[in-house]
Design an enzyme around this catalytic site. Structure first.
Site, short mmCIF file in Angstrom:
data_model
loop_
_atom_site.label_atom_id
_atom_site.label_comp_id
_atom_site.label_asym_id
_atom_site.label_seq_id
_atom_site.Cartn_x
_atom_site.Cartn_y
_atom_site.Cartn_z
CD GLU A 280 70.67 20.61 30.36
OE1 GLU A 280 71.67 20.05 29.85
OE2 GLU A 280 69.72 21.05 29.68
CG ASP A 373 62.76 15.87 27.62
OD1 ASP A 373 63.47 16.71 28.20
OD2 ASP A 373 62.21 16.07 26.53
#
Length: 440
Positions: A280, A373
């Site tokens: 995030e 990611d």
């Protein structure tokens, strides 16, 4: 009407070309650039998921796909039938027959049509919810689920009513060149809604509180500081009252930006939570929400220019059951689009445009998620924990481990779990750290 239509067509072409150029140049098509020693790792569910987990994923996919596809097809069929035939215009004419004020006619048309469309999809929503309950993903009672549906309907009423009132006020005020004001207003409205969504809409469905003081909060805020991302707080949503799935997200931008964790995630091991928050933070550091908002707003501006061309087409207006107005070249042709009975046509065109653009949005989203990611891996430098977290996410959420082409095009905004795990192993090879072994 020829000159404004030509101008609108040129503007639509320029705006769509700008969107295409921005997407082509800024989308991270290769989220993990560089040479991978030994070659890329192939995504293989059998390496990390047990036969029982793979079988459960396939069974859930087979159970949840029918209501999803059927709901999509029925929803499109209903909205297109209302907008591209006189049915919608007749329905609007009946429900607004006793109302003389134009804004009230538009508001009533919006509320009635949105309600009809939601009722058409309700059986498929109930079907899907039944599947989620059968597989243990939903924890809601049916009354609580119904309340959420009513809340969602109310939010849709407000958003569509406000948007349509603004659109039709511009159409009525500038019948020949309303596409200019609509495009500018649409751009501004998308940015505004994205900005206020975290504080105006999200609290309607969830309660939020700050992550309590403790080692986890200290570690996560220290991670954000180390990453150079200004995060004043980490919020927790009470998602467990409706689901057992795990999730986290970033929403808003500027002063409304927030990182939110599902409370279901807090039971996971601390390093795995750190891996999720690292992902995030990748979104926050790249300002993905703001970027997506601005690109989306640019696309909406182009779509409204295109809408002008369609809403001033006499053939299309007649098909929708609306009189197009005077002879060719008459300014009354532009005023026909201001007829409240065209609301059904507007909703049909919006639905068609949304469905056409969805595959592109999903494709871009998958690459942006993959970049986040990669950011999490670079920040934590712990691919083993990343792999274990992706395994937990996939199993708990019963994610599709081997999605087919249609599912990728229509639904998938994130890479599949095995793809994310394979990228973590690629990252480990590239950075000369131990490659996470298969979990089985």
């Amino acid at each position: 009407m020829r000159r404004p239509r030509v101008a609108a067509a040129v503007a639509a072409g320029v705006l769509f070309a700008a969107v295409a150029a921005v997407l082509a140049l800024t989308t991270p098509w290769n989220p993990l650039p560089g040479h991978v020693p030994g070659g890329h790792v192939k995504a293989d569910p059998a390496l990390d998921f047990s036969p029982a987990e793979i079988a459960r994923s396939r069974a859930f996919d087979s159970a949840v796909n029918p209501p999803a596809y059927a709901g999509l097809l029925v929803g499109l069929a209903v909205v297109l039938a209302l907008g591209l035939t006189p049915l919608g215009a007749r329905l609007i004419g009946r429900v607004t027959a006793r109302t003389r004020r134009r804004p009230l006619k538009i508001a009533l048309a919006a509320v009635v049509l949105i309600t009809v469309l939601r009722l058409a999809g309700l059986p498929f929503d109930i079907w899907r919810e039944s599947v989620l309950r059968r597989y243990g993903l939903s924890t809601q009672s049916w009354p609580a689920w119904l309340v959420d549906q009513l809340k969602s309907l109310g939010v849709s009423w407000v958003i569509y009513t406000v948007a349509l009132l603004l659109l039709y006020s511009v159409v009525r005020r500038f019948p020949r060149y309303w596409w200019t004001g609509a495009a500018a207003g649409g751009f501004a409205l998308v940015v505004f809604v994205s900005f206020i969504y975290p504080i105006a809409v999200e609290p309607v469905f969830n309660k939020f509180h700050s992550l309590p003081q403790g080692q986890l909060r200290t570690d996560l805020l220290a991670m954000a500081q180390r990453d150079g991302v200004p995060v004043k707080d980490v919020l927790v949503a009470d998602a467990s009252r409706r689901t057992t799935s795990l999730n986290a997200y970033v929403s808003g931008f500027g002063s409304t930006r927030r990182i939110v964790l599902y409370d279901t995630l807090l039971k996971s091991p601390r390093p795995r939570i750190g891996s999720i928050v690292g992902h995030e933070l990748g979104h926050a550091k790249r300002n993905d929400v703001l970027w997506g908002t601005l690109v989306g707003a640019l696309g909406v501006a182009g779509a409204l220019c295109l809408l002008y061309l369609l809403m001033t087409s006499p053939r299309l207006l007649r098909r929708a059951g609306v009189d197009p107005g005077g002879p060719p070249g008459d300014a009354s042709r532009g005023r026909a689009a201001a007829d409240p009975r065209t609301v059904a046509l507007v909703l049909a065109l919006v639905a068609a445009g949304t469905q056409v653009s969805a595959p592109v949005q999903n494709l871009v989203s998958r690459h942006i998620e993959a970049r986040a990611d990669a950011h999490a891996l670079q920040l934590t430098r712990d691919p083993a924990t990343f792999v274990s977290m992706q395994h937990e996410l996939s199993v708990r959420n019963i994610s599709d481990l081997s999605p087919d082409a249609a599912e990728r095009v229509l639904w998938m905004t994130h890479p599949a779990g095995p793809d994310r795990i394979a990228m973590a192993r690629d990252w480990a090879r590239m950075n000369r750290v131990p490659v996470p072994p298969p979990l089985r």
